[in-house]
Design a protein around this motif. Sequence first.
Motif, short mmCIF file in Angstrom:
data_model
loop_
_atom_site.label_atom_id
_atom_site.label_comp_id
_atom_site.label_asym_id
_atom_site.label_seq_id
_atom_site.Cartn_x
_atom_site.Cartn_y
_atom_site.Cartn_z
N SER A 119 -12.63 6.18 -3.13
CA SER A 119 -12.09 7.22 -3.54
C SER A 119 -12.94 8.28 -2.54
O SER A 119 -14.12 8.26 -2.44
CB SER A 119 -11.63 7.96 -4.16
OG SER A 119 -13.35 7.47 -5.20
N ARG A 250 -9.49 10.65 -5.45
CA ARG A 250 -8.00 10.20 -4.90
C ARG A 250 -8.10 9.21 -3.86
O ARG A 250 -9.24 9.18 -3.56
CB ARG A 250 -8.47 12.04 -3.91
CG ARG A 250 -6.95 13.34 -4.38
CD ARG A 250 -5.99 13.09 -4.44
NE ARG A 250 -4.93 12.91 -4.32
CZ ARG A 250 -3.80 13.19 -4.17
NH1 ARG A 250 -3.47 13.30 -5.56
NH2 ARG A 250 -2.44 12.17 -3.38
N PRO A 251 -8.02 8.47 -3.42
CA PRO A 251 -7.39 7.10 -2.59
C PRO A 251 -8.18 7.56 -1.55
O PRO A 251 -7.20 8.69 -0.38
CB PRO A 251 -6.71 6.64 -3.24
CG PRO A 251 -5.36 7.20 -3.57
CD PRO A 251 -6.30 8.99 -4.27
N ASN A 252 -9.20 7.24 -0.74
CA ASN A 252 -9.14 7.03 0.70
C ASN A 252 -8.55 6.66 1.48
O ASN A 252 -9.07 5.47 2.00
CB ASN A 252 -10.74 6.96 1.03
CG ASN A 252 -11.73 7.63 2.45
OD1 ASN A 252 -10.47 8.70 2.64
ND2 ASN A 252 -12.16 7.01 2.78
N ALA A 267 -2.21 6.14 -2.99
CA ALA A 267 -3.49 4.92 -3.36
C ALA A 267 -2.30 3.98 -2.98
O ALA A 267 -1.65 4.25 -2.32
CB ALA A 267 -3.39 4.24 -4.74
N ASP A 286 -11.30 1.45 -5.53
CA ASP A 286 -10.44 2.71 -5.87
C ASP A 286 -9.11 3.65 -4.59
O ASP A 286 -8.87 4.30 -5.24
CB ASP A 286 -11.54 3.81 -5.59
CG ASP A 286 -12.83 3.85 -6.98
OD1 ASP A 286 -12.23 2.56 -7.99
OD2 ASP A 286 -13.33 5.09 -7.14
N VAL A 287 -9.03 2.57 -3.96
CA VAL A 287 -8.59 2.69 -2.53
C VAL A 287 -7.04 2.46 -2.51
O VAL A 287 -5.38 3.10 -2.31
CB VAL A 287 -8.62 2.22 -1.28
CG1 VAL A 287 -8.38 0.96 -0.95
CG2 VAL A 287 -7.16 3.03 -0.18
N TYR A 300 -2.15 4.10 -10.08
CA TYR A 300 -3.98 4.52 -10.11
C TYR A 300 -4.55 4.76 -10.56
O TYR A 300 -4.69 5.57 -11.23
CB TYR A 300 -3.58 5.48 -8.89
CG TYR A 300 -4.89 6.19 -7.99
CD1 TYR A 300 -5.92 5.24 -7.02
CD2 TYR A 300 -6.12 7.28 -8.00
CE1 TYR A 300 -6.67 5.89 -6.25
CE2 TYR A 300 -6.76 7.60 -7.48
CZ TYR A 300 -7.96 6.22 -6.77
OH TYR A 300 -9.09 6.26 -5.86
N PRO A 302 -8.68 4.67 -10.66
CA PRO A 302 -10.17 4.09 -9.78
C PRO A 302 -10.93 3.82 -10.98
O PRO A 302 -11.54 4.45 -12.53
CB PRO A 302 -10.90 4.97 -9.62
CG PRO A 302 -9.79 6.75 -9.51
CD PRO A 302 -8.65 6.28 -10.79
#
Length: 449
Positions: A119, A250-252, A267, A286-287, A300, A302
């Motif tokens: 993230s 935020r999810p990468n 996510a 975390d994604v 979501y 994380p």
Amino acid sequence: MIKEFAMKIVIVGSSHAGICAALRALEEYPEAEITLYDKRDQVSFVSQGIISYLSGRKTTLFQSSYSSVYELERVGLAMQMKTVVEAIDIKSKKITYRILDSDKLLTDTYDKLIFATGSYPSMPSIPFDKESKLYFLKSMEDAIETDEFLKNSKSVAVIGGGMTGVEFARITQSRGIQTTMIHRNKCLLNDYLDEPASHLLEKQLNSEGIRTILNTDVTSITGEGGATIINMEAREALAVDGAIFTIGFRPNSYLLSNQVELGDNGAILVDEYMQTSHQDVFAVGDVSTTYVNLLDKNLYLPHASDAVRDGEIAAINLGGPRQKINSTQGTYHVPMNDLVLAMTGITMKQAVESGYDADAVHMLNQHLEGHSPSNIWMIYERRTHKILGLQCIGKTKDMAEYVNIVSLAIQQELTVEDIEFTDFYFEHGYKDPRGFNRILARLMRENEK
């Protein structure tokens, strides 16, 4: 152990989830070719080390990696570090990448892909100029840069009242820096605590000198004469030396965003085997989304402990679905020196919104050594007495152990009566030594008279 299935496994990302996936894949499929890609030159950085570093324990930042590239290569993993993955094509099972400081594009193929890109810090759409001093907390470099800023600071604003924000605010205040916490919700830790627990936490922060501005949006940030000006809705502007954003992550997920199904907050949506909408692509950490059984939702959330579980579950299921992941309860322990904050399960607010006929009881147990009392709130379902959640605030360290016990109880759908007379250790040092399980059971019975 499965020996007959040799495959090429590519893992993008080498933090908690990626490393755990790689090591478990090595155990499950010893003949497989396993390659990890990461743009950094180190692996497994534990972000909690940032908080320890900023609080004065300087060596902890550099001891926050529990593994190394050398150690992972030694056990048989191929580590492709300082590498940027530019594109992934799941139809052709191909990744395109380049080495840092190079424009030359290279390609690799895979049989199975584990996506563990983690993230990045959330950045709200708040206008700001280049003269303002803004900081984030995610990487080792962030920690060092923020620490340098704090050395000469007299005032800071912490924007965001979540776990990291609360931890950071206590650290800066303890360093003699006047700290103001600004949170858009009316309650701190509103995703984790109900109002009574949140108000107690706010009172504790205020007693330490931290100013809290709640239920307020930041509208813009500007730099004027060396100061950073925080402009807020319907409030006077606040001038500080700098601002630290702690408003979440935020999810990468952008590399796969148009190729697999996305869920909460963008996510990657995964099933109970950590598989995405494509059978050969898994997403972990975390994604990816996390299934919360009590809410019957993929959310979501994380969280490092979930990332570790995700990675291993994904690896086990690369050869076919074999192991489901247990639902998360959202179990957290925030160790803040002399203050313990821990929680598991859902809040009263979440329970009611999800249709539970829920209620809560509050336990206040004095500690004989003069520590602040242990405050515990238990959320439960009235009809069944099924345990739904637990929230703990106090200054007795062993109190944090309760959330692990209750997390397991929630997972197993146990009732308050199921754990009432369980053989837990004797509670030395408390005014009421009977144990939190029996005290909470008594309070529940009194509540229902």
